[in-house]
Write an enzyme that holds these catalytic residues in place. Structure first.
Site, PDB file in Angstrom:
ATOM      1  N   PHE A 165     -66.606  59.638 -67.021  1.00 46.00           N
ATOM      2  CA  PHE A 165     -65.220  59.673 -66.582  1.00 46.00           C
ATOM      3  C   PHE A 165     -64.772  61.126 -66.526  1.00 46.00           C
ATOM      4  O   PHE A 165     -64.792  61.837 -67.517  1.00 46.00           O
ATOM      5  CB  PHE A 165     -64.310  58.857 -67.496  1.00 46.00           C
ATOM      6  CG  PHE A 165     -62.989  58.601 -66.838  1.00 46.00           C
ATOM      7  CD1 PHE A 165     -62.861  57.591 -65.884  1.00 46.00           C
ATOM      8  CD2 PHE A 165     -61.887  59.405 -67.105  1.00 46.00           C
ATOM      9  CE1 PHE A 165     -61.658  57.387 -65.232  1.00 46.00           C
ATOM     10  CE2 PHE A 165     -60.676  59.196 -66.460  1.00 46.00           C
ATOM     11  CZ  PHE A 165     -60.565  58.185 -65.517  1.00 46.00           C
ATOM     12  N   VAL A 166     -64.371  61.565 -65.335  1.00 49.63           N
ATOM     13  CA  VAL A 166     -64.047  62.976 -65.123  1.00 49.63           C
ATOM     14  C   VAL A 166     -62.568  63.155 -64.778  1.00 49.63           C
ATOM     15  O   VAL A 166     -61.925  62.254 -64.236  1.00 49.63           O
ATOM     16  CB  VAL A 166     -64.928  63.595 -64.014  1.00 49.63           C
ATOM     17  CG1 VAL A 166     -66.366  63.706 -64.484  1.00 49.63           C
ATOM     18  CG2 VAL A 166     -64.849  62.791 -62.719  1.00 49.63           C
TER      19      VAL A 166
ATOM     20  N   GLY B 195     -55.045  61.480 -55.991  1.00 50.59           N
ATOM     21  CA  GLY B 195     -56.174  62.284 -56.455  1.00 50.59           C
ATOM     22  C   GLY B 195     -56.656  63.365 -55.515  1.00 50.59           C
ATOM     23  O   GLY B 195     -57.297  64.329 -55.940  1.00 50.59           O
TER      24      GLY B 195
ATOM     25  N   ASP C 160     -66.601  56.411 -56.217  1.00 47.72           N
ATOM     26  CA  ASP C 160     -67.157  55.789 -57.420  1.00 47.72           C
ATOM     27  C   ASP C 160     -67.838  54.493 -56.976  1.00 47.72           C
ATOM     28  O   ASP C 160     -68.997  54.501 -56.572  1.00 47.72           O
ATOM     29  CB  ASP C 160     -66.011  55.575 -58.418  1.00 47.72           C
ATOM     30  CG  ASP C 160     -66.449  54.963 -59.740  1.00 47.72           C
ATOM     31  OD1 ASP C 160     -67.652  54.951 -60.026  1.00 47.72           O
ATOM     32  OD2 ASP C 160     -65.578  54.496 -60.495  1.00 47.72           O
TER      33      ASP C 160
ATOM     34  N   ASP D 273     -60.738  62.296 -53.814  1.00 43.51           N
ATOM     35  CA  ASP D 273     -61.308  63.084 -54.904  1.00 43.51           C
ATOM     36  C   ASP D 273     -62.731  62.647 -55.246  1.00 43.51           C
ATOM     37  O   ASP D 273     -63.619  63.468 -55.433  1.00 43.51           O
ATOM     38  CB  ASP D 273     -60.397  63.018 -56.154  1.00 43.51           C
ATOM     39  CG  ASP D 273     -59.950  61.594 -56.508  1.00 43.51           C
ATOM     40  OD1 ASP D 273     -60.442  60.621 -55.886  1.00 43.51           O
ATOM     41  OD2 ASP D 273     -59.109  61.457 -57.409  1.00 43.51           O
TER      42      ASP D 273
ATOM     43  N   ARG E  30     -54.505  66.306 -63.838  1.00 48.52           N
ATOM     44  CA  ARG E  30     -54.767  66.588 -62.414  1.00 48.52           C
ATOM     45  C   ARG E  30     -54.720  68.078 -62.101  1.00 48.52           C
ATOM     46  O   ARG E  30     -55.325  68.549 -61.149  1.00 48.52           O
ATOM     47  CB  ARG E  30     -53.715  65.893 -61.536  1.00 48.52           C
ATOM     48  CG  ARG E  30     -53.789  64.371 -61.550  1.00 48.52           C
ATOM     49  CD  ARG E  30     -52.944  63.821 -60.411  1.00 48.52           C
ATOM     50  NE  ARG E  30     -52.585  62.416 -60.593  1.00 48.52           N
ATOM     51  CZ  ARG E  30     -53.355  61.386 -60.249  1.00 48.52           C
ATOM     52  NH1 ARG E  30     -54.546  61.591 -59.712  1.00 48.52           N
ATOM     53  NH2 ARG E  30     -52.943  60.147 -60.429  1.00 48.52           N
TER      54      ARG E  30
HETATM   55  P1  IMP Z   1     -63.718  53.656 -56.067  1.00 49.19           P
HETATM   56  O1  IMP Z   1     -62.837  52.795 -55.234  1.00 49.19           O
HETATM   57  O2  IMP Z   1     -64.414  52.898 -57.163  1.00 49.19           O
HETATM   58  O3  IMP Z   1     -64.691  54.488 -55.267  1.00 49.19           O
HETATM   59  O4  IMP Z   1     -62.784  54.637 -56.879  1.00 49.19           O
HETATM   60  C1  IMP Z   1     -62.145  55.652 -56.254  1.00 49.19           C
HETATM   61  C2  IMP Z   1     -60.918  56.019 -57.048  1.00 49.19           C
HETATM   62  O5  IMP Z   1     -61.061  55.723 -58.442  1.00 49.19           O
HETATM   63  C3  IMP Z   1     -60.699  57.514 -56.971  1.00 49.19           C
HETATM   64  O6  IMP Z   1     -59.823  57.832 -55.922  1.00 49.19           O
HETATM   65  C4  IMP Z   1     -60.107  57.830 -58.312  1.00 49.19           C
HETATM   66  O7  IMP Z   1     -58.701  57.727 -58.239  1.00 49.19           O
HETATM   67  C5  IMP Z   1     -60.598  56.773 -59.241  1.00 49.19           C
HETATM   68  N1  IMP Z   1     -61.711  57.230 -60.102  1.00 49.19           N
HETATM   69  C6  IMP Z   1     -62.999  56.831 -60.056  1.00 49.19           C
HETATM   70  N2  IMP Z   1     -63.731  57.458 -60.986  1.00 49.19           N
HETATM   71  C7  IMP Z   1     -62.882  58.285 -61.646  1.00 49.19           C
HETATM   72  C8  IMP Z   1     -63.059  59.225 -62.745  1.00 49.19           C
HETATM   73  O8  IMP Z   1     -64.144  59.446 -63.293  1.00 49.19           O
HETATM   74  N3  IMP Z   1     -61.947  59.897 -63.129  1.00 49.19           N
HETATM   75  C9  IMP Z   1     -60.715  59.701 -62.554  1.00 49.19           C
HETATM   76  N4  IMP Z   1     -60.519  58.846 -61.521  1.00 49.19           N
HETATM   77  C10 IMP Z   1     -61.598  58.142 -61.083  1.00 49.19           C
HETATM   78 MG    MG Z   2     -57.511  58.354 -56.553  1.00 53.79          MG
END
Ligand code: IMP
Ligand code: MG
Length: 173
Positions: free
Chosen positions: A145-146, A38, A96, A93, A158
Site C-alpha cells: 500500500f503506497v 489521485g 491496481d 495515479d 497526497r
Molecule cells: P483499481 O481500480 O484496483 O486499479 O484501483 C485504482 C485506484 O485505487 C487508484 O486510483 C487509487 O485511488 C486506489 N489505490 C490502489 N492501490 C492503492 C495504494 O496502494 N495506495 C493508495 N491508493 C490506491
Molecule cells: Mg484514485
C-alpha cells in the site's frame, strides 16, 4: 514509512511518460482526462511536459472510501470535456486491480472518441483483475500500500513529493 520511489525518480518517471505520449501522438491534438483525486499531482506535472495542443479535463472515480478496502466504484463525469472525435489519454495515479480504468474506458468508448489510452504512474504487479492493461506506465511496484504524489491513505499523504510504502501495522483496514 519507507520511501519506495524518491522525488527525483518520480520526476524521471513522469518525463518518461511524457516522452512516450509525445512519441505516440506527435503533434496531437490530445485530450488528457485526469481521474480525481489521485491523479492531480501527476496531471499537473505531466501536462507541463507536453507541447502538443492539449485539452485537460477531469473525471471523478472513487472506490476506496478512505481506507484500503474496496467499495463499489462511483464515477462522476459531470466535469468531463467533450471527447467525441478526440484522442484521449486517461491519467490515473495507480493501476491496481484495473477495475477503475476498465470502467472508465468502457464509459468513454460510448462517447465516440477517436481513441482512448491510459497512463499511470504506478502499476502493482500481480493484482490485475481485468483484460485491459495501461498503455503508459512509469513504474511497476510490488503489492504494497503506497502513498504520496497524489496517492492517499484515508485522504492524507497526497502532498508527499515522493512515493512511500506504509507498513501493514500503519493500516487500519
Ligand atoms: P483499481 O481500480 O484496483 O486499479 O484501483 C485504482 C485506484 O485505487 C487508484 O486510483 C487509487 O485511488 C486506489 N489505490 C490502489 N492501490 C492503492 C495504494 O496502494 N495506495 C493508495 N491508493 C490506491
Ligand atoms: Mg484514485
Amino acid at each position: 514509512m519507507r520511501t519506495l520511489i524518491s522525488e527525483s525518480e518520480v520526476r524521471e518517471g513522469v518525463q518518461r511518460l511524457a516522452s512516450e505520449i509525445t512519441a505516440t501522438y506527435g503533434d496531437g491534438p490530445l485530450t488528457i482526462v485526469g481521474v480525481l483525486t489521485g491523479s492531480v499531482v501527476l496531471l499537473a506535472d505531466m501536462i507541463r511536459l507536453l507541447t502538443m495542443p492539449l485539452r485537460v479535463g477531469v473525471v471523478q472515480a472513487s472506490s476506496y472510501r478512505g481506507a484500503t478496502s474496496r467499495g463499489p466504484l462511483v464515477i462522476n463525469s459531470d466535469l468531463m470535456p467533450d471527447i467525441a472525435q478526440h484522442d484521449v489519454v486517461i491519467v490515473d495515479d495507480i493501476f491496481d486491480t484495473g477495475n477503475t480504468l476498465a470502467e472508465l474506458i468502457e464509459l468513454m468508448q460510448k462517447l465516440g472518441p477517436t481513441s482512448v489510452r491510459t497512463a499511470v504512474l504506478l502499476r502493482k504487479t500481480g493484482q490485475q483483475e481485468v483484460a485491459i492493461k495501461p498503455d503508459f506506465v512509469a513504474f511497476e511496484i510490488p503489492n504494497e500500500f503506497v502513498v504520496g504524489y497524489g496517492l492517499d491513505y484515508r485522504d492524507e499523504y497526497r502532498n508527499l513529493p515522493y512515493v512511500g510504502a506504509l507498513d501493514p501495522e500503519d493500516l487500519r483496514s
